[in-house]
Design a protein around this motif. Sequence first.
Motif, PDB file in Angstrom:
ATOM      1  N   GLY A 241       0.698  -1.507   0.226  1.00  0.00           N
ATOM      2  CA  GLY A 241      -0.012  -0.044   0.051  1.00  0.00           C
ATOM      3  C   GLY A 241       0.653   1.244   0.018  1.00  0.00           C
ATOM      4  O   GLY A 241       0.303   2.578  -0.097  1.00  0.00           O
ATOM      5  N   ASN A 242       2.254   1.294   0.126  1.00  0.00           N
ATOM      6  CA  ASN A 242       3.168   2.355   0.052  1.00  0.00           C
ATOM      7  C   ASN A 242       3.594   2.419  -1.081  1.00  0.00           C
ATOM      8  O   ASN A 242       4.761   3.147  -1.243  1.00  0.00           O
ATOM      9  CB  ASN A 242       4.023   2.289   1.119  1.00  0.00           C
ATOM     10  CG  ASN A 242       4.831   1.248   1.392  1.00  0.00           C
ATOM     11  OD1 ASN A 242       4.596   0.126   0.485  1.00  0.00           O
ATOM     12  ND2 ASN A 242       5.935   1.012   1.893  1.00  0.00           N
ATOM     13  N   THR A 243       3.324   1.968  -2.247  1.00  0.00           N
ATOM     14  CA  THR A 243       4.089   1.924  -3.554  1.00  0.00           C
ATOM     15  C   THR A 243       2.943   2.278  -4.540  1.00  0.00           C
ATOM     16  O   THR A 243       1.915   1.593  -4.833  1.00  0.00           O
ATOM     17  CB  THR A 243       4.455   0.536  -3.895  1.00  0.00           C
ATOM     18  OG1 THR A 243       5.179   0.097  -2.818  1.00  0.00           O
ATOM     19  CG2 THR A 243       5.329   0.705  -5.153  1.00  0.00           C
ATOM     20  N   LYS A 244       3.255   3.191  -5.531  1.00  0.00           N
ATOM     21  CA  LYS A 244       2.724   3.577  -6.840  1.00  0.00           C
ATOM     22  C   LYS A 244       3.536   2.638  -7.825  1.00  0.00           C
ATOM     23  O   LYS A 244       4.602   2.957  -8.013  1.00  0.00           O
ATOM     24  CB  LYS A 244       2.509   4.878  -6.880  1.00  0.00           C
ATOM     25  CG  LYS A 244       1.713   5.891  -6.144  1.00  0.00           C
ATOM     26  CD  LYS A 244       1.860   7.237  -6.268  1.00  0.00           C
ATOM     27  CE  LYS A 244       1.094   8.202  -5.414  1.00  0.00           C
ATOM     28  NZ  LYS A 244       0.753   9.447  -5.684  1.00  0.00           N
ATOM     29  N   LEU A 245       2.596   1.794  -8.574  1.00  0.00           N
ATOM     30  CA  LEU A 245       3.178   0.896  -9.427  1.00  0.00           C
ATOM     31  C   LEU A 245       2.741   1.096 -10.604  1.00  0.00           C
ATOM     32  O   LEU A 245       1.353   1.116 -10.814  1.00  0.00           O
ATOM     33  CB  LEU A 245       3.164  -0.540  -8.766  1.00  0.00           C
ATOM     34  CG  LEU A 245       3.729  -1.877  -9.687  1.00  0.00           C
ATOM     35  CD1 LEU A 245       5.423  -1.535  -9.566  1.00  0.00           C
ATOM     36  CD2 LEU A 245       3.418  -3.207  -9.073  1.00  0.00           C
ATOM     37  N   TYR A 246       3.471   1.445 -11.629  1.00  0.00           N
ATOM     38  CA  TYR A 246       3.015   1.501 -13.272  1.00  0.00           C
ATOM     39  C   TYR A 246       3.553   0.495 -14.099  1.00  0.00           C
ATOM     40  O   TYR A 246       4.969   0.074 -13.683  1.00  0.00           O
ATOM     41  CB  TYR A 246       3.286   2.959 -13.592  1.00  0.00           C
ATOM     42  CG  TYR A 246       2.914   3.915 -12.744  1.00  0.00           C
ATOM     43  CD1 TYR A 246       1.751   4.331 -12.540  1.00  0.00           C
ATOM     44  CD2 TYR A 246       3.782   4.385 -11.682  1.00  0.00           C
ATOM     45  CE1 TYR A 246       1.333   5.296 -11.720  1.00  0.00           C
ATOM     46  CE2 TYR A 246       3.387   5.618 -10.819  1.00  0.00           C
ATOM     47  CZ  TYR A 246       2.212   5.852 -10.718  1.00  0.00           C
ATOM     48  OH  TYR A 246       1.780   7.067  -9.998  1.00  0.00           O
ATOM     49  N   PHE A 247       3.120   0.168 -15.218  1.00  0.00           N
ATOM     50  CA  PHE A 247       3.505  -0.681 -16.091  1.00  0.00           C
ATOM     51  C   PHE A 247       3.041  -0.367 -17.545  1.00  0.00           C
ATOM     52  O   PHE A 247       1.896  -0.057 -17.386  1.00  0.00           O
ATOM     53  CB  PHE A 247       3.064  -2.441 -15.822  1.00  0.00           C
ATOM     54  CG  PHE A 247       3.502  -3.215 -16.918  1.00  0.00           C
ATOM     55  CD1 PHE A 247       4.983  -3.365 -17.332  1.00  0.00           C
ATOM     56  CD2 PHE A 247       2.443  -3.846 -17.529  1.00  0.00           C
ATOM     57  CE1 PHE A 247       5.233  -4.082 -18.161  1.00  0.00           C
ATOM     58  CE2 PHE A 247       2.926  -4.981 -18.587  1.00  0.00           C
ATOM     59  CZ  PHE A 247       4.342  -5.076 -18.907  1.00  0.00           C
ATOM     60  N   LYS A 248       3.913  -0.252 -18.343  1.00  0.00           N
ATOM     61  CA  LYS A 248       3.610   0.231 -19.768  1.00  0.00           C
ATOM     62  C   LYS A 248       4.177  -0.829 -20.888  1.00  0.00           C
ATOM     63  O   LYS A 248       5.302  -0.884 -20.891  1.00  0.00           O
ATOM     64  CB  LYS A 248       4.185   1.765 -19.993  1.00  0.00           C
ATOM     65  CG  LYS A 248       3.668   2.318 -21.340  1.00  0.00           C
ATOM     66  CD  LYS A 248       2.304   2.657 -21.473  1.00  0.00           C
ATOM     67  CE  LYS A 248       2.303   3.635 -22.640  1.00  0.00           C
ATOM     68  NZ  LYS A 248       0.863   3.926 -23.000  1.00  0.00           N
ATOM     69  N   PHE A 249       3.364  -1.289 -21.759  1.00  0.00           N
ATOM     70  CA  PHE A 249       4.187  -1.763 -22.824  1.00  0.00           C
ATOM     71  C   PHE A 249       3.970  -1.014 -24.125  1.00  0.00           C
ATOM     72  O   PHE A 249       2.919  -0.539 -24.623  1.00  0.00           O
ATOM     73  CB  PHE A 249       3.070  -3.104 -23.078  1.00  0.00           C
ATOM     74  CG  PHE A 249       3.575  -4.092 -24.471  1.00  0.00           C
ATOM     75  CD1 PHE A 249       4.755  -4.352 -24.666  1.00  0.00           C
ATOM     76  CD2 PHE A 249       2.559  -4.180 -25.428  1.00  0.00           C
ATOM     77  CE1 PHE A 249       5.115  -4.835 -25.910  1.00  0.00           C
ATOM     78  CE2 PHE A 249       2.758  -4.702 -26.543  1.00  0.00           C
ATOM     79  CZ  PHE A 249       4.016  -5.152 -26.837  1.00  0.00           C
ATOM     80  N   PHE A 250       5.024  -0.731 -24.919  1.00  0.00           N
ATOM     81  CA  PHE A 250       5.458   0.175 -26.020  1.00  0.00           C
ATOM     82  C   PHE A 250       5.254  -0.762 -27.121  1.00  0.00           C
ATOM     83  O   PHE A 250       6.386  -1.010 -27.531  1.00  0.00           O
ATOM     84  CB  PHE A 250       6.536   1.203 -25.899  1.00  0.00           C
ATOM     85  CG  PHE A 250       6.304   2.138 -24.800  1.00  0.00           C
ATOM     86  CD1 PHE A 250       5.934   3.260 -25.198  1.00  0.00           C
ATOM     87  CD2 PHE A 250       6.534   1.916 -23.345  1.00  0.00           C
ATOM     88  CE1 PHE A 250       5.820   4.261 -24.323  1.00  0.00           C
ATOM     89  CE2 PHE A 250       6.458   2.710 -22.627  1.00  0.00           C
ATOM     90  CZ  PHE A 250       6.240   4.192 -22.865  1.00  0.00           C
ATOM     91  N   GLU A 251       4.125  -0.822 -27.753  1.00  0.00           N
ATOM     92  CA  GLU A 251       3.969  -1.863 -28.920  1.00  0.00           C
ATOM     93  C   GLU A 251       4.513  -1.322 -30.070  1.00  0.00           C
ATOM     94  O   GLU A 251       5.232  -2.330 -30.917  1.00  0.00           O
ATOM     95  CB  GLU A 251       2.492  -2.025 -29.131  1.00  0.00           C
ATOM     96  CG  GLU A 251       1.959  -3.117 -30.323  1.00  0.00           C
ATOM     97  CD  GLU A 251       0.600  -3.310 -30.706  1.00  0.00           C
ATOM     98  OE1 GLU A 251       0.400  -4.103 -31.304  1.00  0.00           O
ATOM     99  OE2 GLU A 251      -0.086  -2.397 -30.292  1.00  0.00           O
ATOM    100  N   LYS A 252       4.916  -0.158 -30.514  1.00  0.00           N
ATOM    101  CA  LYS A 252       5.621   0.284 -31.545  1.00  0.00           C
ATOM    102  C   LYS A 252       6.926   0.517 -31.472  1.00  0.00           C
ATOM    103  O   LYS A 252       7.776   0.897 -32.436  1.00  0.00           O
ATOM    104  CB  LYS A 252       4.837   1.649 -32.106  1.00  0.00           C
ATOM    105  CG  LYS A 252       3.420   1.450 -32.581  1.00  0.00           C
ATOM    106  CD  LYS A 252       2.596   2.819 -33.108  1.00  0.00           C
ATOM    107  CE  LYS A 252       1.315   2.481 -33.455  1.00  0.00           C
ATOM    108  NZ  LYS A 252       0.678   3.627 -33.757  1.00  0.00           N
ATOM    109  N   GLN A 253       7.512   0.407 -30.180  1.00  0.00           N
ATOM    110  CA  GLN A 253       8.988   0.746 -30.014  1.00  0.00           C
ATOM    111  C   GLN A 253       9.751  -0.759 -29.702  1.00  0.00           C
ATOM    112  O   GLN A 253       8.997  -1.749 -29.074  1.00  0.00           O
ATOM    113  CB  GLN A 253       9.263   1.793 -28.589  1.00  0.00           C
ATOM    114  CG  GLN A 253       8.877   3.060 -29.136  1.00  0.00           C
ATOM    115  CD  GLN A 253       7.639   3.359 -29.571  1.00  0.00           C
ATOM    116  OE1 GLN A 253       6.640   2.927 -28.599  1.00  0.00           O
ATOM    117  NE2 GLN A 253       7.737   4.143 -30.549  1.00  0.00           N
TER     118      GLN A 253
END
Length: 278
Positions: A241-253
């Motif tokens: 609960g003390n973490t802001k977690l982000y994940f991104k997949f860049f399909e064109k790179q």
Amino acid sequence: MKAHFLYFLLIINAITLAAQDSKLTHQTEPLSIGEKVTLRSNILKENRVLNIYLPHGYDATGNTSYPVIYLLDGSIDEDFIHISGLVQFGSFSWINILPQSIVVGISNIDRKKDFTWPSKSKLDQDEFPTSGHSTPFINFIDKEVQPYIDNNYNTSKTKTLIGQSLGGLLASEILFKNPDMFDNYVIISPSLWWDDQSLYNDTPKSYTGQKSIYIAVGNEGARAKEAMQRFYDKLVALNTGNTKLYFKFFEKQDHGDVLHLAVYDAFEKIFKKEDQKK
């Protein structure tokens, strides 16, 4: 005849003006965006170069303090110029996705040596014969680089680490083993295949402060995407609960060109105020 004479005078006049322009006095001077510092590391027993970007208006005698972004692969001919440019652009008042920040680019000597822990894989050992020395390099950052920056520049307490590829592997190791070294982690296409993906068998060390962790991968094949999804899922499972977690997949790179878009996206997600995200 008179028209020909006037045309001739115009040509002569143009030639004369061009000759005068070529004789204009001028002055050149170096163009600088910061400073280059050479540290003698007692831990690594060698000289190491730090490239330091300073925000516009930085005043060493002033009271303003700045967050620090530490950049792996931070040589001039690697990622230092590009990332410093993104930091400058992103901190313009009309863009304002992150605060004015100091960038510390840690130049490489042998990234295969510094960014990897000892691998049990014979293939890794054969292809990376100098590998396996991440522990002293992490200590160098923790015990020598960060104290030097804090003692010599106007820094705030907020520290961010950016790493891609093998640099992303090192950033992941720091996150797992010594997470309190940084507040924010930007981990892009990390080389999680190292040591037969042994990082997945480790349990990250707990921390009490708030963290922002941004991980991203380009279109580098199904195995790379699955590895990053597995990495993300492991972090989600351990989030207290003390973490802001982000994940991104860049399909064109792909692995080679994902860095800039990913870092910009990370800056937006980590630093931009909530009311600006709407």
